[in-house]
Design a protein around this motif. Structure first.
Motif, mmCIF file in Angstrom:
data_model
loop_
_atom_site.group_PDB
_atom_site.id
_atom_site.type_symbol
_atom_site.label_atom_id
_atom_site.label_comp_id
_atom_site.label_asym_id
_atom_site.label_seq_id
_atom_site.Cartn_x
_atom_site.Cartn_y
_atom_site.Cartn_z
ATOM 1 N N LEU A 232 0.830 -1.203 0.000
ATOM 2 C CA LEU A 232 0.000 0.000 0.000
ATOM 3 C C LEU A 232 0.865 1.254 0.000
ATOM 4 C CD1 LEU A 232 -2.789 -1.017 2.543
ATOM 5 C CD2 LEU A 232 -3.107 -0.528 0.103
ATOM 6 N N ILE A 233 1.944 1.228 0.785
ATOM 7 C CA ILE A 233 2.860 2.374 0.860
ATOM 8 C C ILE A 233 3.570 2.576 -0.477
ATOM 9 C CG2 ILE A 233 5.020 3.169 1.901
ATOM 10 C CD1 ILE A 233 3.926 1.806 4.550
ATOM 11 N N GLU A 234 3.971 1.469 -1.125
ATOM 12 C CA GLU A 234 4.641 1.573 -2.427
ATOM 13 C C GLU A 234 3.715 2.162 -3.477
ATOM 14 O OE1 GLU A 234 5.954 -2.422 -3.158
ATOM 15 O OE2 GLU A 234 7.641 -2.262 -1.760
ATOM 16 N N VAL A 235 2.451 1.757 -3.463
ATOM 17 C CA VAL A 235 1.478 2.245 -4.432
ATOM 18 C C VAL A 235 1.115 3.703 -4.154
ATOM 19 C CG1 VAL A 235 -0.920 1.974 -5.235
ATOM 20 C CG2 VAL A 235 0.529 -0.039 -4.930
ATOM 21 N N ASN A 236 0.978 4.049 -2.874
ATOM 22 C CA ASN A 236 0.574 5.404 -2.494
ATOM 23 C C ASN A 236 1.383 5.847 -1.265
ATOM 24 O OD1 ASN A 236 -0.646 7.803 -1.903
ATOM 25 N ND2 ASN A 236 -2.715 6.985 -1.734
ATOM 26 N N PRO A 237 2.581 6.378 -1.490
ATOM 27 C CA PRO A 237 3.447 6.774 -0.369
ATOM 28 C C PRO A 237 2.853 7.849 0.539
ATOM 29 C CG PRO A 237 4.654 6.857 -2.450
ATOM 30 C CD PRO A 237 3.212 6.604 -2.781
ATOM 31 N N SER A 238 1.831 8.544 0.102
ATOM 32 C CA SER A 238 1.219 9.574 0.942
ATOM 33 C C SER A 238 0.021 9.040 1.737
ATOM 34 C CB SER A 238 0.783 10.770 0.089
ATOM 35 O OG SER A 238 -0.204 10.376 -0.842
ATOM 36 N N PHE A 239 -0.183 7.730 1.715
ATOM 37 C CA PHE A 239 -1.282 7.103 2.456
ATOM 38 C C PHE A 239 -0.846 6.955 3.917
ATOM 39 C CE2 PHE A 239 -4.123 3.049 2.664
ATOM 40 C CZ PHE A 239 -5.030 3.707 3.471
ATOM 41 N N THR A 240 -1.148 7.984 4.701
ATOM 42 C CA THR A 240 -0.688 8.091 6.084
ATOM 43 C C THR A 240 -1.062 6.876 6.921
ATOM 44 O OG1 THR A 240 -0.973 10.476 5.908
ATOM 45 C CG2 THR A 240 -0.707 9.601 8.110
ATOM 46 N N GLU A 241 -2.290 6.408 6.783
ATOM 47 C CA GLU A 241 -2.736 5.307 7.642
ATOM 48 C C GLU A 241 -2.049 3.986 7.324
ATOM 49 O OE1 GLU A 241 -4.362 5.310 10.581
ATOM 50 O OE2 GLU A 241 -4.047 7.437 10.238
ATOM 51 N N ALA A 242 -1.577 3.791 6.100
ATOM 52 C CA ALA A 242 -0.800 2.584 5.795
ATOM 53 C C ALA A 242 0.516 2.603 6.582
ATOM 54 C CB ALA A 242 -0.541 2.479 4.297
ATOM 55 N N TRP A 243 1.153 3.775 6.609
ATOM 56 C CA TRP A 243 2.377 3.927 7.406
ATOM 57 C C TRP A 243 2.089 3.688 8.887
ATOM 58 C CZ3 TRP A 243 7.203 4.554 5.452
ATOM 59 C CH2 TRP A 243 7.329 5.010 4.134
ATOM 60 N N ASN A 244 0.972 4.248 9.361
ATOM 61 C CA ASN A 244 0.633 4.133 10.775
ATOM 62 C C ASN A 244 0.313 2.686 11.158
ATOM 63 O OD1 ASN A 244 0.158 5.495 13.328
ATOM 64 N ND2 ASN A 244 -1.978 4.942 13.026
ATOM 65 N N LYS A 245 -0.434 1.985 10.320
ATOM 66 C CA LYS A 245 -0.784 0.592 10.624
ATOM 67 C C LYS A 245 0.461 -0.296 10.583
ATOM 68 C CE LYS A 245 -5.100 1.176 11.358
ATOM 69 N NZ LYS A 245 -5.575 1.181 12.726
ATOM 70 N N ARG A 246 1.357 -0.029 9.642
ATOM 71 C CA ARG A 246 2.596 -0.816 9.611
ATOM 72 C C ARG A 246 3.442 -0.528 10.846
ATOM 73 N NH1 ARG A 246 6.965 -0.670 4.757
ATOM 74 N NH2 ARG A 246 7.606 1.205 5.873
ATOM 75 N N ALA A 247 3.446 0.728 11.291
ATOM 76 C CA ALA A 247 4.158 1.073 12.525
ATOM 77 C C ALA A 247 3.587 0.300 13.706
ATOM 78 C CB ALA A 247 4.077 2.570 12.787
ATOM 79 N N THR A 248 2.265 0.229 13.787
ATOM 80 C CA THR A 248 1.609 -0.507 14.876
ATOM 81 C C THR A 248 1.976 -1.986 14.821
ATOM 82 O OG1 THR A 248 -0.232 1.060 14.863
ATOM 83 C CG2 THR A 248 -0.624 -1.086 15.889
ATOM 84 N N LEU A 249 1.905 -2.575 13.644
ATOM 85 C CA LEU A 249 2.255 -3.987 13.508
ATOM 86 C C LEU A 249 3.710 -4.230 13.889
ATOM 87 C CD1 LEU A 249 1.461 -6.857 12.619
ATOM 88 C CD2 LEU A 249 2.219 -6.225 10.316
ATOM 89 N N ARG A 250 4.603 -3.384 13.432
ATOM 90 C CA ARG A 250 6.022 -3.547 13.771
ATOM 91 C C ARG A 250 6.244 -3.405 15.281
ATOM 92 N NH1 ARG A 250 9.100 -0.502 8.683
ATOM 93 N NH2 ARG A 250 8.933 -2.311 7.312
ATOM 94 N N PHE A 251 5.517 -2.490 15.916
ATOM 95 C CA PHE A 251 5.608 -2.358 17.368
ATOM 96 C C PHE A 251 5.176 -3.668 18.037
ATOM 97 C CE2 PHE A 251 4.012 -1.365 21.579
ATOM 98 C CZ PHE A 251 5.021 -0.564 22.097
#
Length: 159
Positions: free
Chosen positions: A65-84
């Motif tokens: 999702l981030i690769e397709v749309n790097p400005s998709f804030t919630e994709a970054w946030n959800k991946r951050a949560t999963l990594r945590f």
């Protein structure tokens, strides 16, 4: 914060088991609210998923999702949560920092940033994150309690 507010908050840091020594390489823990923080991520991660492949599958989805749309804030946030959740605190930190560059008032990311810094053993940066959170979301009682706990630990006068 009001002086009487400090007295109303139950002790969040057990005086015999604190993260103070843990930040210096010890094995002690910090208990803030109902969360336990262990410096350096010494324990195995706990996730909501039974199968390990689900975690890598989800991380791959968020990455795509981030690769397709790097400005998709919630994709970054959800991946951050999963990594945590997977105890990848450095990866989570990078993702949260990206979220905050796109949306500086993202209170979920600010809360996550505080938790990440607690896990990484950096109480000063955790305090800053929680203070930033309270500046945009003043009624967040959990953040207020964490600020009180961290200021007490750091010896910062809260009057």
């Amino acid at each position: 914060y009001r002086q009487d507010q400090k007295d109303d908050v139950r002790p969040l840091v057990d005086s015999k088991k604190t993260y103070f020594g843990g930040f210096l390489g010890g094995k002690e823990e910090l208990k803030v609210g109902n969360q336990r923080h262990f410096p350096g991520g010494k324990r195995k991660p706990v996730t909501t998923y039974q199968e390990p492949f689900q975690n890598s599958f989800l991380e791959n989805i968020f990455t795509k999702l981030i690769e397709v749309n790097p400005s998709f804030t919630e994709a970054w946030n959800k991946r951050a949560t999963l990594r945590f959740m997977l105890w990848d605190f450095e990866g989570s930190l990078k993702d949260v920092e990206k979220v905050l560059t796109m949306e500086p008032r993202h209170f979920g990311a600010l809360s996550g940033l505080g938790m990440i810094h607690l896990r990484l053993g950096d109480p000063e940066r955790a305090l800053k994150a929680y203070e930033d959170l309270v500046n945009i979301f003043p009624s967040n009682a959990d953040a207020v309690q964490k600020i009180i706990t961290l200021k007490n630990y750091l010896g910062i006068n809260t009057l």
